[in-house]
Design a protein around this motif. Structure first.
Motif, short mmCIF file in Angstrom:
data_model
loop_
_atom_site.label_atom_id
_atom_site.label_comp_id
_atom_site.label_asym_id
_atom_site.label_seq_id
_atom_site.Cartn_x
_atom_site.Cartn_y
_atom_site.Cartn_z
N ALA A 1 -35.85 -27.50 25.46
CA ALA A 1 -35.65 -26.31 24.65
C ALA A 1 -34.26 -26.35 24.04
CB ALA A 1 -35.82 -25.04 25.49
N ALA A 2 -34.13 -25.80 22.82
CA ALA A 2 -32.86 -25.80 22.11
C ALA A 2 -32.48 -24.38 21.72
CB ALA A 2 -32.95 -26.69 20.87
N PRO A 3 -32.14 -23.54 22.71
CA PRO A 3 -31.77 -22.15 22.39
C PRO A 3 -30.40 -22.08 21.73
CG PRO A 3 -31.35 -22.60 24.70
CD PRO A 3 -32.05 -23.82 24.15
N GLN A 4 -30.13 -20.96 21.06
CA GLN A 4 -28.79 -20.66 20.60
C GLN A 4 -27.93 -20.30 21.82
OE1 GLN A 4 -28.23 -20.72 17.00
NE2 GLN A 4 -30.23 -21.69 17.25
N CYS A 5 -26.61 -20.40 21.68
CA CYS A 5 -25.77 -20.17 22.85
C CYS A 5 -25.63 -18.71 23.29
CB CYS A 5 -24.40 -20.82 22.71
SG CYS A 5 -23.45 -20.39 21.24
N TYR B 1 -23.08 -24.12 18.41
CA TYR B 1 -22.55 -24.20 17.05
C TYR B 1 -23.27 -23.19 16.19
CZ TYR B 1 -26.61 -27.38 16.62
OH TYR B 1 -27.87 -27.94 16.68
N ASN B 2 -22.64 -22.84 15.06
CA ASN B 2 -23.15 -21.78 14.17
C ASN B 2 -23.31 -20.46 14.92
OD1 ASN B 2 -23.26 -23.44 11.90
ND2 ASN B 2 -25.37 -24.08 12.30
N ASN B 3 -22.54 -20.29 15.98
CA ASN B 3 -22.57 -19.06 16.78
C ASN B 3 -21.14 -18.74 17.23
OD1 ASN B 3 -25.50 -18.13 17.40
ND2 ASN B 3 -25.59 -20.35 17.68
N ALA B 4 -20.44 -17.93 16.45
CA ALA B 4 -19.02 -17.66 16.70
C ALA B 4 -18.71 -17.16 18.11
CB ALA B 4 -18.48 -16.68 15.66
N PRO B 5 -19.55 -16.31 18.73
CA PRO B 5 -19.17 -15.77 20.04
C PRO B 5 -19.12 -16.80 21.17
CG PRO B 5 -20.85 -14.40 19.00
CD PRO B 5 -20.79 -15.69 18.23
N CYS B 6 -19.71 -18.00 20.97
CA CYS B 6 -19.82 -18.92 22.11
C CYS B 6 -19.62 -20.37 21.72
CB CYS B 6 -21.16 -18.74 22.81
SG CYS B 6 -22.60 -18.64 21.70
N LYS C 1 -14.26 -19.70 24.56
CA LYS C 1 -15.59 -19.10 24.36
C LYS C 1 -16.69 -20.08 24.73
CE LYS C 1 -14.10 -15.97 20.66
NZ LYS C 1 -14.24 -15.64 19.22
N LEU C 2 -16.49 -21.33 24.38
CA LEU C 2 -17.46 -22.36 24.74
C LEU C 2 -17.57 -22.49 26.24
CD1 LEU C 2 -19.28 -24.83 24.15
CD2 LEU C 2 -17.19 -26.20 23.99
N ALA D 1 -21.01 -33.68 12.83
CA ALA D 1 -20.01 -33.68 11.76
C ALA D 1 -19.76 -32.23 11.37
CB ALA D 1 -20.49 -34.48 10.55
N GLU D 2 -18.63 -31.97 10.73
CA GLU D 2 -18.33 -30.60 10.30
C GLU D 2 -19.39 -30.09 9.35
OE1 GLU D 2 -14.09 -29.26 9.77
OE2 GLU D 2 -13.80 -31.43 9.56
N ALA D 3 -19.91 -30.94 8.47
CA ALA D 3 -20.91 -30.51 7.50
C ALA D 3 -22.23 -30.12 8.15
CB ALA D 3 -21.16 -31.63 6.49
N ALA D 4 -22.44 -30.55 9.39
CA ALA D 4 -23.70 -30.24 10.08
C ALA D 4 -23.75 -28.81 10.59
CB ALA D 4 -23.88 -31.21 11.25
N ALA D 5 -22.62 -28.12 10.62
CA ALA D 5 -22.57 -26.75 11.14
C ALA D 5 -21.71 -25.89 10.21
CB ALA D 5 -22.02 -26.73 12.55
N PRO D 6 -22.30 -25.34 9.16
CA PRO D 6 -21.53 -24.56 8.19
C PRO D 6 -20.77 -23.38 8.80
CG PRO D 6 -23.72 -25.04 7.35
CD PRO D 6 -23.72 -25.45 8.78
N SER D 7 -21.30 -22.83 9.90
CA SER D 7 -20.65 -21.68 10.54
C SER D 7 -19.78 -22.06 11.72
CB SER D 7 -21.71 -20.66 10.97
OG SER D 7 -22.43 -20.18 9.85
N GLY D 8 -19.48 -23.33 11.86
CA GLY D 8 -18.51 -23.75 12.86
C GLY D 8 -19.10 -24.27 14.15
#
Length: 320
Positions: free
Chosen positions: A184-188, A212-217, A226-227, A250-257
């Motif tokens: 499973a690949a849940p969001q953090c 990634y793509n999830n600022a809170p974690c 946070k990580l 890569a940085e381009a793989a996660a536009p939201s960080g």
């Protein structure tokens, strides 16, 4: 004593260096997603790189609720079937790599079919997956005769209902001769909005959380707090058996960080997450973005045996 220990010492060091660069089926590993860019090279090429232990073929974008199942492998083969991949899958498996079919997708267009209408619908989808991708029988197997090792759940849109039923139904297809692996690949953020109930069943062998793509974690430049806090929660979460650190390659793989430079990952992040008993490795999105990332981190995913870094680092980071 009249003999020198230097040759023995050099031999031991050589063996340790070899083991650091060789995949261990018993140790931690690297998972990667393949299939969403025709310029990422072949599936066989990904497996022959020597960098991966698990490959998720992405994605089966439509299934359930009376929809015609649709496999979307971007520029690799449109439309499916993609039966030429059968021999490539078998090459991957001959190298000790587990190959999964990933359900879902990361955009509303890909996720339009991520709805299970009822428990019966979930069990019907499980039967379809068994017969068309796993160990069952069908005259129209989209990836040919090759038998995949398991099913990955990357559910990010649609409904959060009955994924637990689907996981159980797939789990029940396992036999003493052939296990059906589940990931499973849940969001953090906890709980995950779609897969939480399914994860808590404990049926998933691997949970590669998307940090990634999830600022809170996620990691931000110079600040892993946070990580680490999120990892700490996931490591004790109900139903999680083996936990992977899901990262953009890569940085381009996660536009939201969430991108972590490989040297930071090796020096600051891996020593901490590897100190947890449930640590299973690193998941990367995706093969297309992975130019040199997996190569750079591969020797350290199991820890650096020359310094025993991960054995000496304790969980002293702040998680509050």
């Amino acid at each position: 004593m009249g003999f020198s220990l230097q040759p023995l010492f050099l031999a031991i060091i050589s063996l340790l260096m070899i083991s650091a660069l060789t995949r261990s089926s018993e140790g931690a590993g690297i998972a990667v997603y393949w299939g969403q860019n025709g310029n990422e090279g072949s599936l066989e090429g990904a497996c022959r790189s020597g960098n991966y232990d698990y490959v998720n073929i992405a994605f089966l974008v439509s299934f359930g609720s009376g929809q015609t199942p649709e496999l979307n492998l971007a520029g690799h083969c449109i439309p499916s079937p993609c039966t030429f991949l059968s021999s490539e899958i078998e090459v991957c498996q001959s190298l000790g790599i587990k190959v999964f079919l990933s359900l879902g997708g990361s955009s509303p267009g890909q996720g339009r079919g991520q709805i299970l209408a009822s428990p019966e619908d979930a069990r019907d989808v499980a039967a379809y997956l068994w017969n068309n991708y796993l160990g069952g029988q069908s005259d129209s197997r989209p990836l040919g005769a090759a038998v995949l090792d398991g099913i990955d759940f990357d559910i990010e849109y649609g409904s959060n209902l009955y994924w637990d039923v689907l996981a159980e139904a797939l789990f029940n297809y396992s036999t003493a001769e052939r296990k059906v692996y589940l990931s499973a690949a849940p969001q953090c953020p906890i709980p995950d909005g779609y897969l939480d109930t399914a994860i808590q069943t404990g049926f998933f062998d691997y949970v590669w959380v998307q940090f990634y793509n999830n600022a809170p974690c996620q990691y931000t430049s110079g600040d892993p707090s946070k990580l680490f806090a999120s990892w700490d929660q996931w490591a004790s979460y109900t139903g999680v058996n083996t936990l992977f650190l899901g990262l953009p390659a890569a940085e381009a793989a996660a536009p939201s960080g969430g991108y972590i430079p490989p040297e930071v990952l090796v020096e600051q992040i891996l020593p901490v997450v590897q100190s947890y008993p449930k640590y299973g490795g690193v998941m990367l999105w995706s093969r297309y973005y992975d130019q040199n990332y997996s190569t750079a981190i591969r020797p350290y995913v199991n820890g650096d045996p020359l310094t025993c870094t991960t054995k000496s680092v304790k969980k002293s980071h702040a998680v509050a």
